[in-house]
Motif scaffolding. Structure first.
Motif, PDB file in Angstrom:
ATOM      1  N   GLN A 126       0.847  -1.187   0.000  1.00 34.53           N
ATOM      2  CA  GLN A 126       0.000   0.000   0.000  1.00 34.53           C
ATOM      3  C   GLN A 126       0.888   1.245   0.000  1.00 34.53           C
ATOM      4  O   GLN A 126       1.921   1.304   0.677  1.00 34.53           O
ATOM      5  CB  GLN A 126      -0.924   0.013   1.229  1.00 34.53           C
ATOM      6  N   GLU A 127       0.459   2.248  -0.740  1.00 30.96           N
ATOM      7  CA  GLU A 127       1.305   3.405  -1.021  1.00 30.96           C
ATOM      8  C   GLU A 127       1.851   4.061   0.254  1.00 30.96           C
ATOM      9  O   GLU A 127       1.109   4.336   1.189  1.00 30.96           O
ATOM     10  CB  GLU A 127       0.527   4.442  -1.831  1.00 30.96           C
ATOM     11  N   GLY A 128       3.148   4.286   0.251  1.00 31.54           N
ATOM     12  CA  GLY A 128       3.796   5.027   1.320  1.00 31.54           C
ATOM     13  C   GLY A 128       4.288   4.199   2.488  1.00 31.54           C
ATOM     14  O   GLY A 128       5.116   4.673   3.274  1.00 31.54           O
ATOM     15  N   ASP A 242       7.128  14.177   5.644  1.00 29.75           N
ATOM     16  CA  ASP A 242       6.368  12.987   6.024  1.00 29.75           C
ATOM     17  C   ASP A 242       7.232  11.990   6.787  1.00 29.75           C
ATOM     18  O   ASP A 242       6.764  11.306   7.699  1.00 29.75           O
ATOM     19  CB  ASP A 242       5.785  12.321   4.776  1.00 29.75           C
ATOM     20  N   TYR A 330      -2.141   7.480   9.436  1.00 32.07           N
ATOM     21  CA  TYR A 330      -1.841   6.297   8.631  1.00 32.07           C
ATOM     22  C   TYR A 330      -0.552   5.713   9.188  1.00 32.07           C
ATOM     23  O   TYR A 330       0.528   6.250   8.995  1.00 32.07           O
ATOM     24  CB  TYR A 330      -1.668   6.746   7.187  1.00 32.07           C
ATOM     25  N   VAL A 398      -7.297   5.356   2.864  1.00 32.34           N
ATOM     26  CA  VAL A 398      -6.031   5.087   2.192  1.00 32.34           C
ATOM     27  C   VAL A 398      -6.182   5.266   0.688  1.00 32.34           C
ATOM     28  O   VAL A 398      -5.354   5.897   0.034  1.00 32.34           O
ATOM     29  CB  VAL A 398      -5.534   3.668   2.533  1.00 32.34           C
ATOM     30  N   GLU A 399      -7.263   4.721   0.151  1.00 36.71           N
ATOM     31  CA  GLU A 399      -7.483   4.818  -1.291  1.00 36.71           C
ATOM     32  C   GLU A 399      -7.640   6.276  -1.742  1.00 36.71           C
ATOM     33  O   GLU A 399      -7.185   6.656  -2.822  1.00 36.71           O
ATOM     34  CB  GLU A 399      -8.720   4.010  -1.675  1.00 36.71           C
ATOM     35  N   LYS A 400      -8.269   7.086  -0.898  1.00 37.42           N
ATOM     36  CA  LYS A 400      -8.493   8.491  -1.251  1.00 37.42           C
ATOM     37  C   LYS A 400      -7.356   9.402  -0.774  1.00 37.42           C
ATOM     38  O   LYS A 400      -7.428  10.626  -0.962  1.00 37.42           O
ATOM     39  CB  LYS A 400      -9.824   8.969  -0.640  1.00 37.42           C
ATOM     40  N   LYS A 401      -6.354   8.808  -0.142  1.00 40.51           N
ATOM     41  CA  LYS A 401      -5.199   9.549   0.365  1.00 40.51           C
ATOM     42  C   LYS A 401      -5.606  10.639   1.365  1.00 40.51           C
ATOM     43  O   LYS A 401      -5.048  11.735   1.391  1.00 40.51           O
ATOM     44  CB  LYS A 401      -4.396  10.148  -0.791  1.00 40.51           C
ATOM     45  N   GLN A 402      -6.564  10.295   2.186  1.00 39.64           N
ATOM     46  CA  GLN A 402      -7.018  11.215   3.231  1.00 39.64           C
ATOM     47  C   GLN A 402      -6.355  10.826   4.547  1.00 39.64           C
ATOM     48  O   GLN A 402      -7.004  10.480   5.528  1.00 39.64           O
ATOM     49  CB  GLN A 402      -8.548  11.157   3.331  1.00 39.64           C
ATOM     50  N   THR A 403      -5.044  10.884   4.547  1.00 43.19           N
ATOM     51  CA  THR A 403      -4.267  10.364   5.670  1.00 43.19           C
ATOM     52  C   THR A 403      -3.183  11.339   6.118  1.00 43.19           C
ATOM     53  O   THR A 403      -2.779  12.237   5.385  1.00 43.19           O
ATOM     54  CB  THR A 403      -3.602   9.029   5.299  1.00 43.19           C
TER      55      THR A 403
END
Length: 448
Positions: A126-128, A242, A330, A398-403
């Protein structure tokens, strides 16, 4: 559990000890297979990882995986003692608050230097998540294993008794000035000893029977399930980067106003005072006993909330903040290899398998956490669905990058030991949030 106040004591113990890089795993089993010792702290995940070990041993008959599970507090104490004595595990579940200190002391191996993990495609997680485990020296110190986000747990029966339904918790908004529609819901769900609700005339905030919001303490430095999702929804970030930030932002008015709103719920009677919850709050117990109605908590707590007796569990999204959408921390755990392992290449074979689709599917099928690989995440979603739980509120973030990323910096242990009592004082009401500006200067002084 994802964070506790062990970071400072752990760092002190490691600094005080003589960290001789000696062999730490058993030399081998009777059949001459190499034993790889693997430690984890979550008892709920032990069965799934034993299944991974069984599958791994079938493919690797020359290796034996020996799993040890310890409770959160004992885990870090034993790991510290193991490092000092050169008698710890080959591979262990690692945490973002701990690995910077371990890496700085030369206690972790770079996965990029070992045969089995050298060519892993970290873009397949998963991204990041993999980036969180890249040290300042460019080394990969952890193989991503799972991730977590935050949502709102509630009892649908209690909500119904208040004249509300699940739809009333969707699309809520929040701001640090008046709390938006989210505070209106919390007010309505709060009930005093005389049966008066928090949005009705005559409500007594000093004698509350049911709080709209369950307390999860002051949150310390990260506020993972307490205030990070509020401050993050204003556009605030912990540091200037980050990963491996060099400046914290606790002097930012956005985080200070978010904290002021949250702990201001105590005087309004919508959240329990510090004296009631203490340093070890139990928000799931508060929800299960009817003492509170809404509990913000992490996805790793899904099983615990789902198993509460008499609770018809509902899960709702966090409210949207000033940025126009919800924001959750996240966080992701990883598996690290000890630099003291006498069998690093064999340990790397186990770690590579831990990060594979095969193992992460097995973990996902257990329905405890969300594994780091999409295949494992999908398996977990299906497993929770089989239990009647729609967990999309966690994965959509996570999918919407609201983290908002967990802060990864040097000196986290020292920073947390400074911040935790200060945050407790703010919760209690003995300290104004504006003093965080001066505290922030002290924190950043540790990073220079």
């Amino acid at each position: 559990m994802r964070t506790r106040r062990t970071a400072a004591s752990l760092a002190a113990a490691l600094t005080a000890g003589t960290l001789a890089l000696a062999g730490c795993a058993a030399p081998g089993a009777a059949d001459d297979s190499v034993v790889v010792d693997y430690w984890l702290w979550d008892a709920n995940q032990l069965p799934a990882y034993q299944r991974c070990a069984d599958a791994f041993e079938e493919e690797n008959p020359d290796l034996e995986v020996r799993i040890s599970q310890y409770g959160w507090g004992d885990y870090w104490r034993k790991l510290t003692a193991g490092f000092v004595a050169g008698a710890g595990p080959d591979v262990f579940t690692d945490h973002l608050t701990q690995y910077p200190g371990f890496a700085q002391k030369g206690l972790l191996l770079d996965l990029n230097t070992l045969g089995a993990t050298r060519d892993v495609d970290y873009g397949g997680f998963q991204e990041g998540l993999a980036d969180l485990w890249v040290g300042q020296d460019g080394a990969q110190y952890g193989m991503p294993k799972d991730f977590d986000t935050v949502a709102l747990f509630y009892d649908t029966k209690v909500l119904s008794d208040a004249g509300l339904g699940p739809a009333d918790l969707e699309g809520l908004d929040w701001n640090p000035e008046d709390g938006g529609s989210f505070e209106k819901v919390l007010a309505h769900l709060s009930v005093d000893q005389n049966g008066v609700r928090g949005d009705e005339e005559g409500f007594d905030p000093k004698n509350v029977a049911v709080y709209g919001m369950a307390s999860n303490g002051s949150g310390g430095t990260s506020g993972q399930t307490t205030w990070s999702w509020l401050a993050g929804a204003t556009g605030w970030k912990f540091t200037d980067a980050d990963v491996w930030g060099t400046e914290y932002h606790f002097d930012d008015p956005r985080v200070q106003s978010s904290l002021k709103w949250l702990f201001g719920l105590v005087d309004k009677g919508f959240m329990a005072p510090y004296e009631e919850v203490g340093t070890e709050p139990n928000p799931q117990q508060a929800l299960g006993s009817g003492r509170a109605v809404i509990s913000a908590n992490g996805s790793w707590m899904l099983g615990t909330y789902a198993n509460l007796d008499g609770v018809d569990l509902g899960i709702a999204s966090l409210p949207s903040g000033p940025v126009g959408h919800p924001v959750s921390m996240y966080n992701g755990l990883a598996d690290s290899i000890s630099a003291q392992s006498p069998n690093p290449e064999e340990a790397a074979r186990w770690v590579e398998f831990l990060g594979s689709d095969d193992c992460q599917r097995l973990v996902g099928e257990a329905g405890v956490v969300f594994p780091a690989r999409p295949a494992g995440t999908a398996a977990a979603i299906d497993a929770f669905a089989d239990r009647g739980l729609d967990v999309s509120v966690f994965t959509d973030l996570v999918e919407k990058k609201q983290t908002l990323f967990f802060p990864v910096t040097e000196q986290f242990g020292a920073i947390d030991s400074m911040m935790t009592p200060i945050m407790d004082e703010i919760y209690i009401g003995d300290r104004d949030v504006s003093t965080l500006t001066e505290v922030n200067d002290r924190i950043n002084g540790l990073l220079k």
